[in-house]
Design an enzyme around this catalytic site. Structure first.
Site, PDB file in Angstrom:
ATOM      1  N   GLY A 221       0.833  -1.199   0.000  1.00 23.86           N
ATOM      2  CA  GLY A 221       0.000   0.000   0.000  1.00 23.86           C
ATOM      3  C   GLY A 221       0.863   1.242   0.000  1.00 23.86           C
ATOM      4  O   GLY A 221       2.020   1.205  -0.433  1.00 23.86           O
ATOM      5  N   SER A 222       0.306   2.324   0.522  1.00 30.26           N
ATOM      6  CA  SER A 222       1.008   3.604   0.485  1.00 30.26           C
ATOM      7  C   SER A 222       2.173   3.621   1.479  1.00 30.26           C
ATOM      8  O   SER A 222       2.199   2.864   2.450  1.00 30.26           O
ATOM      9  CB  SER A 222       0.023   4.720   0.849  1.00 30.26           C
ATOM     10  OG  SER A 222      -0.527   4.448   2.125  1.00 30.26           O
TER      11      SER A 222
ATOM     12  N   GLY B  42       2.852   2.060   5.330  1.00 30.23           N
ATOM     13  CA  GLY B  42       4.068   1.339   5.722  1.00 30.23           C
ATOM     14  C   GLY B  42       4.741   1.977   6.932  1.00 30.23           C
ATOM     15  O   GLY B  42       5.267   1.291   7.807  1.00 30.23           O
TER      16      GLY B  42
ATOM     17  N   GLU C  79       5.731  -3.410   0.667  1.00 23.60           N
ATOM     18  CA  GLU C  79       5.678  -3.089  -0.768  1.00 23.60           C
ATOM     19  C   GLU C  79       4.893  -1.787  -0.879  1.00 23.60           C
ATOM     20  O   GLU C  79       3.665  -1.798  -0.924  1.00 23.60           O
ATOM     21  CB  GLU C  79       4.959  -4.206  -1.544  1.00 23.60           C
ATOM     22  CG  GLU C  79       5.653  -5.543  -1.509  1.00 23.60           C
ATOM     23  CD  GLU C  79       6.811  -5.646  -2.514  1.00 23.60           C
ATOM     24  OE1 GLU C  79       7.016  -4.719  -3.324  1.00 23.60           O
ATOM     25  OE2 GLU C  79       7.509  -6.665  -2.470  1.00 23.60           O
TER      26      GLU C  79
HETATM   27  P1  NAD Z   1      -3.443   2.268   1.365  1.00 20.98           P
HETATM   28  O1  NAD Z   1      -2.141   2.480   2.037  1.00 20.98           O
HETATM   29  O2  NAD Z   1      -4.495   3.302   1.535  1.00 20.98           O
HETATM   30  O3  NAD Z   1      -4.090   0.883   1.850  1.00 20.98           O
HETATM   31  C1  NAD Z   1      -3.439  -0.348   1.672  1.00 20.98           C
HETATM   32  C2  NAD Z   1      -3.931  -1.352   2.691  1.00 20.98           C
HETATM   33  O4  NAD Z   1      -3.407  -1.003   3.975  1.00 20.98           O
HETATM   34  C3  NAD Z   1      -5.454  -1.411   2.862  1.00 20.98           C
HETATM   35  O5  NAD Z   1      -5.852  -2.748   3.035  1.00 20.98           O
HETATM   36  C4  NAD Z   1      -5.684  -0.600   4.128  1.00 20.98           C
HETATM   37  O6  NAD Z   1      -6.869  -0.946   4.812  1.00 20.98           O
HETATM   38  C5  NAD Z   1      -4.454  -0.984   4.941  1.00 20.98           C
HETATM   39  N1  NAD Z   1      -4.045  -0.017   5.969  1.00 20.98           N
HETATM   40  C6  NAD Z   1      -3.947   1.317   5.839  1.00 20.98           C
HETATM   41  N2  NAD Z   1      -3.478   1.856   6.986  1.00 20.98           N
HETATM   42  C7  NAD Z   1      -3.253   0.828   7.848  1.00 20.98           C
HETATM   43  C8  NAD Z   1      -2.783   0.746   9.189  1.00 20.98           C
HETATM   44  N3  NAD Z   1      -2.436   1.842   9.862  1.00 20.98           N
HETATM   45  N4  NAD Z   1      -2.692  -0.477   9.768  1.00 20.98           N
HETATM   46  C9  NAD Z   1      -3.023  -1.593   9.071  1.00 20.98           C
HETATM   47  N5  NAD Z   1      -3.499  -1.568   7.805  1.00 20.98           N
HETATM   48  C10 NAD Z   1      -3.606  -0.369   7.195  1.00 20.98           C
HETATM   49  O7  NAD Z   1      -3.120   2.050  -0.209  1.00 20.98           O
HETATM   50  P2  NAD Z   1      -4.123   2.001  -1.445  1.00 20.98           P
HETATM   51  O8  NAD Z   1      -4.668   3.371  -1.723  1.00 20.98           O
HETATM   52  O9  NAD Z   1      -5.072   0.874  -1.315  1.00 20.98           O
HETATM   53  O10 NAD Z   1      -3.102   1.595  -2.624  1.00 20.98           O
HETATM   54  C11 NAD Z   1      -2.320   2.502  -3.346  1.00 20.98           C
HETATM   55  C12 NAD Z   1      -0.899   2.548  -2.812  1.00 20.98           C
HETATM   56  O11 NAD Z   1      -0.339   1.233  -2.773  1.00 20.98           O
HETATM   57  C13 NAD Z   1       0.040   3.340  -3.718  1.00 20.98           C
HETATM   58  O12 NAD Z   1       0.902   4.095  -2.909  1.00 20.98           O
HETATM   59  C14 NAD Z   1       0.796   2.268  -4.480  1.00 20.98           C
HETATM   60  O13 NAD Z   1       2.045   2.688  -4.982  1.00 20.98           O
HETATM   61  C15 NAD Z   1       0.930   1.215  -3.429  1.00 20.98           C
HETATM   62  N6  NAD Z   1       1.169  -0.115  -4.001  1.00 20.98           N
HETATM   63  C16 NAD Z   1       2.420  -0.648  -3.908  1.00 20.98           C
HETATM   64  C17 NAD Z   1       2.689  -1.868  -4.489  1.00 20.98           C
HETATM   65  C18 NAD Z   1       4.074  -2.463  -4.431  1.00 20.98           C
HETATM   66  O14 NAD Z   1       4.194  -3.652  -4.701  1.00 20.98           O
HETATM   67  N7  NAD Z   1       5.108  -1.719  -4.097  1.00 20.98           N
HETATM   68  C19 NAD Z   1       1.671  -2.592  -5.142  1.00 20.98           C
HETATM   69  C20 NAD Z   1       0.404  -2.028  -5.194  1.00 20.98           C
HETATM   70  C21 NAD Z   1       0.166  -0.786  -4.622  1.00 20.98           C
END
Ligand code: NAD
Length: 500
Positions: free
Chosen positions: A235-236, A240, A257
């Site tokens: 995710g973002s 992370g 990731e």
């Molecule tokens: P996001 O960070 O909003 O959410 C990702 C996941 O994390 C969701 O399931 C969310 O519920 C969970 N989450 C968020 N905050 C959390 C916390 N504090 N504790 C536990 N879980 C938590 O990301 P998004 O908007 O769904 O996806 C887009 C982002 O993901 C972009 O930044 C993109 O670059 C990244 N991404 C990276 C990869 C990679 O392999 N590097 C792949 C796909 C997406």
């Protein structure tokens, strides 16, 4: 398609797969195609999530001693079910994420590919034998299953990211709990149900995989649980930053990731027609919503005007609209907020002296956040260029020397994917070398997105450092034991130490 049609189509796909939607009002399945809700769903409570982790821990206890090739059989059956339901799953991905049909099918193909890879891997989880310094001794390493793997996934690859983790974790002897994006509950219900069917068919432990529908608070249960040995979170970078230290504080393992800010260098010797195609797919494909989307183009000054003109011409013809329409190449953004943040980034770029040379406007439609992919010529790499805006904006910068291009390339906090378009072998090798691109993925004459599953996937710096999918990424899902076996009749101590 209107919302009623989308709802019917989703219901039909789920029915063919055999998955049911847990009725409720905790979260909503919605479609970015119309921007409207499809179904209300019940999320798991924190207590239910904790119990599910406990159940998965029990399942792990028997799974870890199942021979790895027998574990591979479960993943083989999962791969077969994915083949049978490829079209249904792709429909659900298009409905919930807005991917065009070809990309949605590609995502399911990637899941099938990783299952095949994992089945082969189930017979290759090998350790090394190492020369021992002591006579009559053997020094070796053995790889053992790790425990429960907690997968937290993002909306933009709602099924493939789960499969990269889960196919590997299962053959490695682990159990899995999955907290998918709250934006894609239907895809996760369908995918998870296919694995449940494979588990029932092969007689694997029933709770080997548990789906935990919910938002970040459900994710927190996974992050905090001492029973979760590895948290693999996609995710973002913001996510992370919140997750990584909390897992580390309990000495759990974490695989991150996170966001990318990927660039391509275009050298004067580049095949411009090939570069053009690579750039447009990487920058505008998936409506700019891949972690590997091309966001920065660093072009040699001698060819910058020519390339900018060609790109602007292609961008002006990109078909934008309903992703179920087979002519469409650019579907909707995931939410209205994503369109707002794209327009805000474009305002900031223009305030910094950037000039929008293509697209950049909202497409007027009823429902859904549709935008024209944008190209902005920037005088410098300003703060907004150094951030990941999860939308189709391509910033164009120029350079005179390769050193300058590499410096610009690496001068961002993220380090996921990169590429160079060149016909000059020296330039290509320099870009791939130790003082070239600082990313986890570095390509030549191909764009930044669309990786194959056979290689390790992931990036450096704020991208988090994790590696998933192919190569030896499986090691993250196992624990290593070093074994010293004395088959002599004397006890000799290492480093010639004498004692007793
Ligand atoms: P996001 O960070 O909003 O959410 C990702 C996941 O994390 C969701 O399931 C969310 O519920 C969970 N989450 C968020 N905050 C959390 C916390 N504090 N504790 C536990 N879980 C938590 O990301 P998004 O908007 O769904 O996806 C887009 C982002 O993901 C972009 O930044 C993109 O670059 C990244 N991404 C990276 C990869 C990679 O392999 N590097 C792949 C796909 C997406």
């Amino acid at each position: 398609m209107n919302t009623d049609q989308l709802r019917d189509q989703a219901r039909n796909s789920l029915t063919r797969i055999g998955a049911t939607v847990p009725d409720g009002t905790d979260l909503y399945a919605r479609s970015p195609i119309t921007g409207e809700n499809l179904f209300g769903l019940r999320a798991v409570t924190a207590d239910e999530a904790t119990r599910a982790i406990g159940d998965a821990t029990q399942a792990f206890r028997s799974w870890r001693t199942t021979p790895a090739p027998a574990r591979g059989e479960l993943v083989r059956v999962l791969g077969e079910l994915l083949r049978v339901h490829k079209s249904d799953l792709a429909d659900l991905i298009t409905i919930e994420v807005g991917k065009i049909r070809s990309e949605a099918l590609g995502e399911v193909q990637e899941m099938i590919d990783i299952c095949e890879f994992a089945v082969g891997l189930s017979r290759q989880l090998y350790g090394r034998t190492i020369a021992s310094e002591r006579p009559g001794h053997r020094l070796a390493e053995t790889w053992h299953p790790l425990g429960v793997v907690g997968v937290i996934s993002a909306f933009n690859f709602p099924a493939a990211v789960w499969s990269w983790n889960t196919a590997l974790a299962l053959v490695c002897g682990d159990a899995v709990v999955w907290k998918p994006s709250e934006l894609t509950p239907l895809v996760s219900l369908a995918t998870s149900h296919l694995l449940d069917r494979a588990i029932a068919q092969t007689g694997a432990p029933a709770h080997l995989h548990r789906l935990l529908l919910g938002d970040h608070t459900t994710g927190s249960v996974v992050v905090e649980s001492p029973q979760v040995s590895l948290v693999s979170a996609t995710g973002s970078t913001r996510m992370g930053r919140a997750v990584g230290p909390r897992v580390a504080a309990r000495f759990g393992r974490v695989l991150l990731e996170l966001g990318g800010n990927n660039a391509a260098v275009v050298a004067p010797s580049a095949d411009l027609e090939l570069a053009l195609r690579g750039i447009v797919f990487a920058a505008a494909g998936t409506a700019g919503q891949r972690c590997t989307t091309l966001r920065r183009l660093i072009v040699h000054n001698d060819i910058a005007d020519q390339l900018a003109e060609k790109l602007a011409a292609v961008y002006s013809r990109l078909p934008i609209g309903d992703p179920f329409d087979e002519k469409t190449l650019v579907g909707p953004l995931i939410t209205d907020a994503a369109a707002t943040s794209m327009l805000a980034a474009l305002d900031r770029a223009q305030a910094d002296g950037g000039k929008v040379i293509a697209g950049g406007r909202r497409v007027e439609r009823t429902g859904g956040a549709y935008v024209e992919p944008a190209i902005v010529r920037m005088p410098r790499q300003t703060a907004v260029v150094r951030e990941e805006t999860f939308a189709p904006i391509l910033y164009l910068l120029t350079y005179d020397t390769l050193d300058e291009a590499v410096a610009l390339h690496n001068d961002v906090p993220q380090g996921l994917s990169s590429s160079i378009f060149t016909s000059d072998l020296r330039e290509a090798e320099r870009f791939l070398g130790p003082d070239g691109s600082d990313c986890g993925i570095a390509n030549v004459n191909i764009g930044t997105s669309g990786a194959e599953i056979g290689g390790a996937f992931g990036g450096e710096k704020e991208t988090g450092g994790g590696r998933e999918s192919g190569s030896d990424a499986w090691r993250a899902y196992m624990r290593r034991a070093t074994n010293t076996i004395n088959y002599s009749s004397t006890l000799s101590l290492a480093q010639n130490v004498s004692f007793f």
